[in-house]
Design an enzyme around this catalytic site. Structure first.
Site, mmCIF file in Angstrom:
data_model
loop_
_atom_site.group_PDB
_atom_site.id
_atom_site.type_symbol
_atom_site.label_atom_id
_atom_site.label_comp_id
_atom_site.label_asym_id
_atom_site.label_seq_id
_atom_site.Cartn_x
_atom_site.Cartn_y
_atom_site.Cartn_z
ATOM 1 C CB THR A 1 -23.286 -6.537 -2.751
ATOM 2 O OG1 THR A 1 -24.110 -5.422 -2.446
ATOM 3 C CG2 THR A 1 -23.858 -7.262 -3.948
ATOM 4 C CB SER B 1 -28.237 1.666 -5.203
ATOM 5 O OG SER B 1 -26.940 1.179 -4.939
ATOM 6 C CB ALA B 2 -24.389 4.618 -2.491
ATOM 7 C CE LYS C 1 -28.601 5.649 -0.786
ATOM 8 N NZ LYS C 1 -28.695 4.194 -0.756
ATOM 9 C CE LYS D 1 -23.426 -4.232 6.183
ATOM 10 N NZ LYS D 1 -24.247 -5.073 7.039
ATOM 11 C CG ASP E 1 -29.909 0.634 -0.109
ATOM 12 O OD1 ASP E 1 -29.141 1.263 -0.844
ATOM 13 O OD2 ASP E 1 -29.522 -0.158 0.778
ATOM 14 C CG LEU E 2 -28.570 -3.337 -5.212
ATOM 15 C CD1 LEU E 2 -29.760 -4.139 -5.720
ATOM 16 C CD2 LEU E 2 -27.632 -3.004 -6.373
ATOM 17 C CG ASP E 3 -24.817 -3.782 0.054
ATOM 18 O OD1 ASP E 3 -25.137 -4.943 0.374
ATOM 19 O OD2 ASP E 3 -23.829 -3.206 0.533
ATOM 20 C CD GLU F 1 -30.736 3.216 2.395
ATOM 21 O OE1 GLU F 1 -30.075 2.438 3.096
ATOM 22 O OE2 GLU F 1 -30.284 3.741 1.366
ATOM 23 C CG ASP F 2 -28.647 -1.768 4.198
ATOM 24 O OD1 ASP F 2 -28.710 -0.892 3.306
ATOM 25 O OD2 ASP F 2 -27.590 -2.370 4.481
HETATM 26 P P1 B16 Z 1 -19.775 0.708 -5.600
HETATM 27 P P2 B16 Z 1 -26.297 0.638 -1.514
HETATM 28 C C1 B16 Z 1 -23.623 0.832 -1.456
HETATM 29 O O1 B16 Z 1 -24.796 0.218 -1.961
HETATM 30 C C2 B16 Z 1 -22.930 -0.109 -0.487
HETATM 31 O O2 B16 Z 1 -23.747 -0.314 0.653
HETATM 32 C C3 B16 Z 1 -21.623 0.510 -0.051
HETATM 33 O O3 B16 Z 1 -20.955 -0.370 0.836
HETATM 34 C C4 B16 Z 1 -20.753 0.779 -1.281
HETATM 35 O O4 B16 Z 1 -19.530 1.399 -0.908
HETATM 36 C C5 B16 Z 1 -21.528 1.691 -2.238
HETATM 37 O O5 B16 Z 1 -22.774 1.068 -2.585
HETATM 38 C C6 B16 Z 1 -20.756 1.999 -3.511
HETATM 39 O O6 B16 Z 1 -20.638 0.826 -4.258
HETATM 40 O O7 B16 Z 1 -18.337 0.611 -5.219
HETATM 41 O O8 B16 Z 1 -20.324 -0.523 -6.260
HETATM 42 O O9 B16 Z 1 -20.055 1.961 -6.431
HETATM 43 O O10 B16 Z 1 -26.476 0.119 -0.129
HETATM 44 O O11 B16 Z 1 -26.419 2.159 -1.602
HETATM 45 O O12 B16 Z 1 -27.152 -0.078 -2.534
HETATM 46 MG MG MG Z 2 -27.707 -0.421 1.522
#
Ligand code: B16
Ligand code: MG
Length: 219
Positions: A17, A114-115, A145, A45, A9-11, A169-170
């Site tokens: 972020t 990542s999402a 997810k 998140k 996962d990224l964030d 994953e976090d």
């Molecule tokens: P964006 P991850 C997610 O990243 C974030 O945790 C989540 O807070 C955010 O809404 C989502 O990405 C979408 O991000 O607006 O940049 O498309 O944890 O899946 O890496």
């Molecule tokens: Mg995350």
């Protein structure tokens, strides 16, 4: 499991972020006249951008038109881009670079799951984009997810069966997605929050040197 691959996962795993998402969503809450706390931000998140707005509006108990929602989604992302386009390698979370180095040395491939639709940009900003064997992000999936789609596409990119993949994953939704994909799940962050994970570490510096080697010896 004598061959494995890793899905990150990224964030919350590679970078933090969430603090930038918070500031950008808070601006909308401020404009709409309600309080949006860092505690509320926990609910966003791992959740998609569209779902995040729905949660935000629920917190404020506010109903707005579809058109207005689209406007807020655009302006939120513009503000968020303002933050992430300033990111550099010093924002890589502790232990992440070392872990990727270790995987490279041991010949274990890894992809991103990542999402975020901004994931490629963030990885380029911090200089890690070319390290990944593949990127699965919010642009590549139709279901968020805890649906396993993001990780199942990741397994295809790794050319491995789901059971051979290890997910870092976090977020609770991310651990559930890994479970739904029948993958090994590693929770990064608060163990109580992520108690459904197969393994838990506070951060990536805590992952033992021989963690992957030991997984490979398990059946
Ligand atoms: P964006 P991850 C997610 O990243 C974030 O945790 C989540 O807070 C955010 O809404 C989502 O990405 C979408 O991000 O607006 O940049 O498309 O944890 O899946 O890496
Ligand atoms: Mg995350």
């Amino acid at each position: 499991m004598n061959k494995i691959g890793v899905i990150f996962d990224l964030d919350g795993v590679i970078v933090d972020t969430a603090k930038y998402h918070y500031l950008a969503w808070k601006k909308i809450a401020d404009a709409l006249g309600f309080e949006f706390t860092e505690e509320h931000n926990e609910l966003l998140k791992g959740v998609s951008r569209v779902r995040s707005l729905e949660i935000l509006l629920d917190i404020g108990n506010i109903e707005i038109s579809e058109e207005k929602k689209q406007e807020y989604l655009v302006s939120k992302n513009e503000d968020y881009l303002g933050f992430i386009t300033k990111m550099e390698a010093d924002e890589i979370l502790p232990g992440a670079s070392e872990l990727l180095d270790h995987l490279d040395e041991t010949g274990i491939k890894y992809v991103l799951g990542s999402a975020s639709k901004n994931a490629p940009l963030i990885l380029k900003q911090i200089g890690l984009y070319d390290r990944f064997a593949g990127i699965v992000d919010g642009n590549s999936v139709s279901k968020a997810k805890p649906d396993p789609e993001v990780f199942l596409i990741g397994a295809k990119k790794l050319e491995l069966e789901p059971g051979q993949c290890v997910v870092f994953e976090d977020a609770i939704a991310g651990i559930e997605a890994a479970k739904n994909a029948k993958m090994v799940s590693v929770g990064i962050g608060d163990e109580n929050t992520l108690k459904k994970a197969d393994y838990n570490f506070n951060n990536l510096t805590e992952v033992p040197e021989n963690f992957f080697e030991r997984l490979m010896t398990l059946n």
